[in-house]
Design an enzyme around this catalytic site. Sequence first.
Site, short mmCIF file in Angstrom:
data_model
loop_
_atom_site.label_atom_id
_atom_site.label_comp_id
_atom_site.label_asym_id
_atom_site.label_seq_id
_atom_site.Cartn_x
_atom_site.Cartn_y
_atom_site.Cartn_z
N GLY A 18 119.74 -2.17 -35.37
CA GLY A 18 119.67 -3.20 -34.35
C GLY A 18 120.29 -4.51 -34.80
O GLY A 18 121.04 -5.16 -34.07
N TYR A 163 107.35 13.21 -32.30
CA TYR A 163 108.49 12.31 -32.46
C TYR A 163 109.64 12.72 -31.54
O TYR A 163 110.28 11.87 -30.91
CB TYR A 163 108.95 12.30 -33.91
CG TYR A 163 110.23 11.52 -34.15
CD1 TYR A 163 110.27 10.14 -33.96
CD2 TYR A 163 111.40 12.17 -34.56
CE1 TYR A 163 111.45 9.43 -34.16
CE2 TYR A 163 112.57 11.47 -34.77
CZ TYR A 163 112.59 10.10 -34.57
OH TYR A 163 113.76 9.40 -34.77
#
Length: 282
Positions: A18, A163
């Site tokens: 990010g 997940y």
Amino acid sequence: MSLKDKTLFITGGSRGIGLAIAVRAAQDGANVAIAAKTAEPHAKLEGTIYSAAEAIEKAGGKALPLLCDLRDESQLAAAVEQTVSRFGGIDILVNNASAISLTGTLATDMKRYDLMNSINTRGTYMAGRHCIPHLKKAANPHILTLSPPLDMRAKWFAPHVAYSIAKYGMSLCTLGWAQEFAREGIAANSLWPRTAIATAAIRLIGGDALMKKSRKPEIMADAAHAILCKPAREFTGHFCIDDVVLWESGMRDFSGYAAVPGTPESELMEDFFVPADTPKLG
């Protein structure tokens, strides 16, 4: 191809991929809002929203650090409004925030299940829901979600079904939004790495041994940049692999992305969820 003066809203961008995407956009002169929950240094994870903001400003962009727990809708809504108030709108949403636990069913309690699904799937959906009204007003609006291609083989679910559900839920948002908002000209795409990426999360999972078999986060940042500069009405609904995006953009040498310089491509570890039919390069 430039993101100059574009405003990006990035979830969980205080470190890793990010942050790399934020810095790459900042090099063009973009405005970047970092919405993440790390305000104080963590013992095992480097970076805070404030250190991320410093890196963005140093790279040439304008930064807005926003303390935001993506599980809290009121905090997310406030972060979006602060971004619009500061920069005048939102051009790009990057759904980067994610939680991971590579554990089987009996080893994954409901607290961990809820954490992953609250941040990954619900957080992605909620960020889209709050940003899309502003994206509708943008000249070339994009949603980019860091989630895998929808390859529904059991091998991707059996070892860590909780997940996988959480990550594939993010990809389903891409699938749905690309068609739902096609008329408005909002692009919705997903981006995933071919190899492991050298981030703090990877270090926690596999230590230095896995880090040495990884690529730098900058490969994802450069691929994201290439996608976000495309005409939104012409490129949407794609599940992209980082080096394939760059190959199609003309790049042929990926050696500079190795986390450990000189590591042969053959020794890099392939990431989860990479489909067998992903084009081989070279």
